[in-house]
Write an enzyme that holds these catalytic residues in place. Sequence first.
Site, PDB file in Angstrom:
ATOM      1  N   SER A 184      28.502 -19.143  -9.687  1.00 35.96           N
ATOM      2  CA  SER A 184      28.553 -17.688  -9.748  1.00 35.96           C
ATOM      3  C   SER A 184      28.523 -17.216 -11.203  1.00 35.96           C
ATOM      4  O   SER A 184      27.605 -17.590 -11.934  1.00 35.96           O
ATOM      5  CB  SER A 184      29.784 -17.181  -8.993  1.00 35.96           C
ATOM      6  OG  SER A 184      29.675 -15.808  -8.713  1.00 35.96           O
ATOM      7  N   ASP A 234      22.946 -14.544   0.598  1.00 35.02           N
ATOM      8  CA  ASP A 234      23.648 -14.192  -0.638  1.00 35.02           C
ATOM      9  C   ASP A 234      22.826 -13.158  -1.374  1.00 35.02           C
ATOM     10  O   ASP A 234      21.604 -13.323  -1.552  1.00 35.02           O
ATOM     11  CB  ASP A 234      23.828 -15.442  -1.502  1.00 35.02           C
ATOM     12  CG  ASP A 234      24.556 -15.185  -2.811  1.00 35.02           C
ATOM     13  OD1 ASP A 234      25.008 -14.050  -3.054  1.00 35.02           O
ATOM     14  OD2 ASP A 234      24.672 -16.145  -3.601  1.00 35.02           O
ATOM     15  N   HIS A 278      27.606 -16.515  -0.283  1.00 41.81           N
ATOM     16  CA  HIS A 278      28.043 -16.711  -1.662  1.00 41.81           C
ATOM     17  C   HIS A 278      29.481 -17.233  -1.701  1.00 41.81           C
ATOM     18  O   HIS A 278      30.362 -16.700  -1.028  1.00 41.81           O
ATOM     19  CB  HIS A 278      27.966 -15.388  -2.428  1.00 41.81           C
ATOM     20  CG  HIS A 278      28.258 -15.512  -3.886  1.00 41.81           C
ATOM     21  ND1 HIS A 278      27.273 -15.763  -4.811  1.00 41.81           N
ATOM     22  CD2 HIS A 278      29.419 -15.433  -4.582  1.00 41.81           C
ATOM     23  CE1 HIS A 278      27.808 -15.821  -6.022  1.00 41.81           C
ATOM     24  NE2 HIS A 278      29.116 -15.620  -5.911  1.00 41.81           N
TER      25      HIS A 278
END
Length: 319
Positions: free
Chosen positions: A171, A259, A289
Amino acid sequence: MSGGSGEGRESRDGLSPEARALCEVMTAGFPGPGDVAALRAAVAAGAERPGGRGPGRPGGRGLEPASVRDTEAGGVPVRVYDPAPGERGRVLVVYLHGGGWVMCGIDTHDALCRELAAASGAVVVSASYRLAPEHPWPAAADDALAVLLWARAGADRLGCDPGRVVVAGDSSGGNLAAVTALRAPELLAGQLLVYPPLDASMGSESVAVYGRGYFHTAAHMAWYWDRYGGDPAHPHVSPLRAPDLSGLPRTLIVLADCDLLRDEGLAYARRLGEAGVDCEVRLHPGVFHGFLGLPLPAAAAARAGAAAWIAATGGRDPA
């Protein structure tokens, strides 16, 4: 591009039933954007239980490095995971945690880094970079580079090959890993990017499709970008906007199909390939995600695949 391990049948919204159930658990009660303290508290609490918020705790497979110690790297607190003290010539991984640049840390990602070190045989250096909004861009990016420089300079002392250094992150940590590779490609043999945010404009189709109802929302992502700061057009903020990606190291990009950041990762992979970079994409269907640390088959497959990729990463001549 290769497909990842799926979660069996998918529901009508693209998630597997198992992933949808976890998504609902994680979303319930999770703070909306706007309160940094509440978000940090929620992530810290959720990381203590499987299926909770944050990266979770993979664990449960007997994968443990032989040595774990805390130290400092260029003034940045780090945790060093060594699966086989005394061995030489190993891969050295600098790991940068996710959390929207505003939350998480080496403790929330401890289990993940333990597993990556034990499964890959690499020494993993997990960095506790400065968080926004207290420390906006470029603080985190500068800390990431400082840790890489420390790790590369001390590779031999750590029992590693200075020509086999990998930068990795999930991320927002994937963003920092990509930025670090742009800043110092000559020091790296590889970059591992797990569902990274790569363009602050957030203009891709997957943002519109998966921006709500999949735990990580477009509203959260926009708020994270605002807290992080920096010029959205700067390549050290938005790597996808870098004018030239040639010369970057071998790359693995791990993505979740459901995502909002999916299309940014795919676009970056296309540009890397066009620039002549050895880039592989592993797109995992039926998951969302943040899945990497969750108790899902796709997550286990992604972790095992990432560890194998790290172990196989060859070096380049030390600069």
